[in-house]
Structure formats: structure tokens, C-alpha cells
Scaffold this motif. Structure first.
Motif, short mmCIF file in Angstrom:
data_model
loop_
_atom_site.label_atom_id
_atom_site.label_comp_id
_atom_site.label_asym_id
_atom_site.label_seq_id
_atom_site.Cartn_x
_atom_site.Cartn_y
_atom_site.Cartn_z
N ALA A 83 2.01 1.75 -3.54
CA ALA A 83 0.96 1.89 -4.39
C ALA A 83 0.64 3.90 -4.14
O ALA A 83 0.40 4.32 -4.98
CB ALA A 83 -0.34 1.10 -4.13
N ARG A 139 -8.69 7.57 -10.45
CA ARG A 139 -7.57 6.77 -10.03
C ARG A 139 -6.24 7.64 -9.36
O ARG A 139 -5.66 7.26 -8.45
CB ARG A 139 -7.37 6.10 -11.13
CG ARG A 139 -6.03 4.99 -10.83
CD ARG A 139 -5.44 4.28 -11.94
NE ARG A 139 -4.68 5.21 -13.02
CZ ARG A 139 -4.79 5.16 -14.08
NH1 ARG A 139 -5.17 4.21 -14.90
NH2 ARG A 139 -3.90 6.01 -14.70
N SER A 160 0.78 6.54 -7.06
CA SER A 160 -0.63 7.27 -6.94
C SER A 160 -0.08 8.87 -7.10
O SER A 160 -0.61 9.84 -7.85
CB SER A 160 -1.59 6.89 -6.10
OG SER A 160 -2.62 7.77 -6.18
N LEU A 169 -2.43 -1.95 -5.89
CA LEU A 169 -3.76 -1.64 -4.74
C LEU A 169 -4.52 -3.09 -4.77
O LEU A 169 -5.13 -3.44 -3.49
CB LEU A 169 -4.71 -0.39 -5.21
CG LEU A 169 -5.78 -0.07 -4.32
CD1 LEU A 169 -5.05 0.30 -2.70
CD2 LEU A 169 -6.51 0.86 -4.60
N ALA A 213 -2.55 1.34 -9.17
CA ALA A 213 -3.67 0.56 -9.14
C ALA A 213 -3.55 -1.14 -8.89
O ALA A 213 -4.38 -1.51 -8.44
CB ALA A 213 -4.58 0.86 -10.22
N THR A 269 -5.79 8.19 -5.59
CA THR A 269 -5.77 6.80 -4.51
C THR A 269 -4.85 7.09 -3.53
O THR A 269 -5.03 6.82 -2.36
CB THR A 269 -5.29 5.75 -5.47
OG1 THR A 269 -6.28 5.44 -6.70
CG2 THR A 269 -5.06 4.48 -4.80
N TYR A 298 0.88 -1.16 0.05
CA TYR A 298 0.00 0.11 -0.02
C TYR A 298 0.95 1.40 0.05
O TYR A 298 0.56 2.19 -0.63
CB TYR A 298 -1.11 0.02 1.26
CG TYR A 298 -2.18 -1.07 0.87
CD1 TYR A 298 -2.67 -1.44 -0.24
CD2 TYR A 298 -3.00 -1.32 2.08
CE1 TYR A 298 -3.48 -2.22 -0.40
CE2 TYR A 298 -4.03 -1.97 2.03
CZ TYR A 298 -4.18 -2.51 1.05
OH TYR A 298 -5.35 -3.44 0.80
N VAL A 307 -10.37 -0.07 1.13
CA VAL A 307 -9.79 -0.30 -0.13
C VAL A 307 -10.67 -0.91 -1.15
O VAL A 307 -10.66 -0.33 -2.28
CB VAL A 307 -8.62 -1.21 0.16
CG1 VAL A 307 -7.85 -1.81 -1.12
CG2 VAL A 307 -7.68 -0.56 1.02
N LEU A 341 -11.56 0.72 -4.70
CA LEU A 341 -11.53 0.26 -5.90
C LEU A 341 -12.80 0.11 -7.06
O LEU A 341 -12.94 0.45 -8.17
CB LEU A 341 -11.05 -1.47 -5.80
CG LEU A 341 -9.76 -1.60 -5.44
CD1 LEU A 341 -9.65 -3.15 -5.08
CD2 LEU A 341 -8.52 -1.24 -6.49
N LEU A 369 -5.21 6.33 0.30
CA LEU A 369 -4.43 5.42 0.92
C LEU A 369 -3.57 5.88 2.34
O LEU A 369 -3.14 5.22 3.08
CB LEU A 369 -3.28 4.77 -0.15
CG LEU A 369 -3.80 3.80 -0.96
CD1 LEU A 369 -2.88 3.25 -2.06
CD2 LEU A 369 -4.23 2.61 -0.29
#
Length: 325
Positions: free
Chosen positions: A25, A139, A29, A88, A85, A142, A22, A126, A130, A146
Motif C-alpha cells: 500500500a 489519500r 500511495s 490499507l 487505500a 498515505t 502495508y 492506521v 483512514l 505508512l
């Protein structure tokens, strides 16, 4: 039945791995948000609106300035965003596996203490996000979702970690599957509209005064998109959360002989319910839509976070068995 220590250890390893994924990710992002085409187009359109207000002609479908370097940089940012993504999704699958292994290890529902509860709440958040990025072109936001998830998971895995063990007698009830699962789904989904409303306030503040957040505000999606995300997610989470609160009252009567006892966790859950009810009412009331409603939703977000962690870390009450033990 005895606890399966091997499965419990695997679950803990997967949880730690999920946090690391995470974090990666999140970084991907944020890179897409800063350098991706969506953010640049939003900034360009914002600048054009300012020029149109000053009398300049309207230019439709503005895009990134046509320079030799722009296509390469934009393409790289979007590829990194897609990688984020994908990470994720991978993290969500690993987190789900960690939850399932925890359940098999203790031979019960894997949300019998605060560590397990926090693990499942963040998983629901999460999954909800999505779904959102499948429905809306957000997106690149994100990372903002997060950030609180990673912070909560870090606190959950350190300060609130609990060794796998059977639950106390008070939790040995079928209501553990009904009441707690409803509270988990409601609380997890509520984190999504909270983040959306925070971003909405930044966006509307920038729309009113482009000098307030000149680099950040214009790269956010239009305010109406963020408002729709917040409203639709709250519409889904509110009845589930309401059901969880009602089931909790029924369980309390069976376990403790009263429906309501103003226990700290009960009280803050009720306050959160009132705040979200006020948000839905304000969202449907002329004069309260927009920023006022978003502020109320952000308040609900803060109360939810407060109830998820602070109540269990600081206060003592009848729900203390769900804290660190």
C-alpha cells in the motif's frame, strides 16, 4: 489458563502478512503522490501563483496539461492510489484480527508486553489515518504515514517480539484495560499529526522559496489543510493521552505505593504531555501559529516515538516488564 499456541501462531502469521500488505500500500500511495492528478494540480497551481506574482493573469481551475498521454497516466495513478487505500483497509482488518487472536490466545487484553503494545498502537494509527482520508482529500499522502508505521512494525516484530504468555503479577489488574488502552489510543493518534506537521513544514518552506523543494513541495496539499489535520488529530488525542497518564499515576500508587517515581517511561510520557500542551497553546497564540507550532508538534512526534520504542530497548525501570522478555 494455558496459552493457545495455535491462535498465537495464527496471530503472528497475520501480523507478518499485515506488514507485507502495508508495504505494498505504501508503494501504491507513493506512485499516486508522484504521478497522480492531485499532485500535478497542486504543482500547476503553485506555478501559476508564481506567475501571478510576476504579473501574469490568473487562470482558474488549472488542471494537468492537455496532452494525449496525460489522461491515461493520471487515471492509472489514481486507480493505483485507490488500490493502495483498499489494501490499507485490508491490512487494518488483518491487523485487528491478529490483535483479537492474540487476546484469545493469552486470555487477557492483548497489550501486556511491548510487542502487543506496538501492534495495537500502529493499528490505531492506521485507523486514525483512514478517518482522515475520509474527511480530507489527502489519500495520496498515505505513503508518508505508512513509512513510519512499517518501520515501527518491523522493529516491533523483530527486536521486540515476545512469545505469547501470561502477564506478570504487576499487570494483573483492571487498570491494564483502562490505563494502557488510553495510552495506546493517544500515542497511536499522535503519529498522524506528527506526519502532517512534518509535511506542513515542507509545504510552507516551498511556499516561501519554491526553489527549496521544487519537485516535492508543490505536490503537497495546501498548508492550511495539513495544519487542520494536525490540529484536529491532536485535539482528539491529547485528552485521551492525559487520561492515560492520570490513570497510570493512580495505578502506580496502588501497585508501588507512590503516584510518581520518575521512572524513565513515566518521565518521557510527561515530557510528551508537556510538548503537546505547548503545541495546543502555541496553536492558539498569535505569533506562534504556523511553522513555530508545527515544529513543536514535530518535537512531540519525536518524543512519542522515543517513548514507544527507545525507552524499552535501552533503559531499565519499573516499566521494563513491557519490553522484550
Amino acid at each position: 489458563m494455558p496459552v493457545n499456541e495455535t491462535l498465537s501462531q495464527y496471530s503472528d502469521w497475520l501480523y507478518t502478512t499485515t506488514v507485507a500488505i502495508y508495504v505494498l500500500a505504501l508503494c501504491f500511495s507513493l506512485f499516486e503522490q508522484a504521478f497522480g492528478a492531485k499532485g500535478r494540480r497542486a504543482a500547476e497551481r503553485s506555478a501559476q501563483r508564481s506567475l501571478v506574482g510576476a504579473g501574469a493573469p490568473v487562470i482558474e481551475d488549472a488542471d494537468v496539461p492537455a496532452t494525449p498521454e496525460a489522461p491515461r497516466e493520471v487515471g492509472r495513478a489514481e486507480r493505483i492510489g485507490r488500490m493502495g487505500a483498499s489494501l490499507l483497509v485490508l491490512g487494518a482488518l488483518l491487523q485487528l484480527t491478529a490483535i483479537v487472536l492474540r487476546g484469545f490466545a493469552v486470555h487477557r487484553a492483548p497489550w501486556g508486553n511491548m510487542y502487543e503494545y506496538g501492534m495495537t498502537v500502529t493499528f490505531v494509527t492506521v485507523v486514525a489515518w483512514l478517518v482522515v482520508i475520509r474527511k480530507f482529500p489527502v489519500r495520496h499522502l498515505t505513503g508518508f504515514l505508512l513509512l513510519p508505521v512499517v518501520i515501527l512494525m518491523f522493529i516491533n516484530g523483530t527486536l521486540l517480539y515476545t512469545v505469547a504468555a501470561p502477564v506478570v503479577p504487576a499487570l494483573q489488574s483492571y487498570w491494564l484495560y483502562i490505563h494502557v488502552s488510553a495510552a495506546i489510543i493517544g500515542s497511536g493518534v499522535f503519529l498522524v499529526p506528527g506526519v502532517a506537521s512534518v509535511l506542513y513544514l515542507f509545504r510552507t518552506a516551498n511556499d516561501k522559496n519554491p526553489q527549496r523543494f521544487p519537485k516535492f513541495g508543490p505536490k503537497l496539499p495546501p498548508a492550511d489543510v495539513l495544519d487542520r489535520i494536525a490540529y484536529r488529530a491532536t485535539i482528539i488525542a491529547f485528552p485521551v493521552f492525559t487520561f492515560g497518564v492520570l490513570c497510570g499515576a493512580v495505578w502506580a500508587e496502588a501497585a508501588w505505593g507512590r503516584f510518581w517515581g520518575w521512572d524513565p517511561k513515566e518521565t518521557v510520557a510527561f515530557i510528551a504531555w508537556v510538548v503537546y500542551a505547548a503545541y495546543l497553546h502555541s496553536r492558539a497564540t498569535a505569533g506562534w501559529r504556523g511553522q513555530r507550532a508545527a515544529v513543536i508538534n514535530v518535537l512531540g512526534f519525536a518524543v512519542t516515538i522515543f517513548n514507544l520504542f527507545f525507552i524499552n530497548l535501552v533503559t531499565a525501570g519499573l516499566h521494563s516488564y513491557a519490553g522484550v522478555n
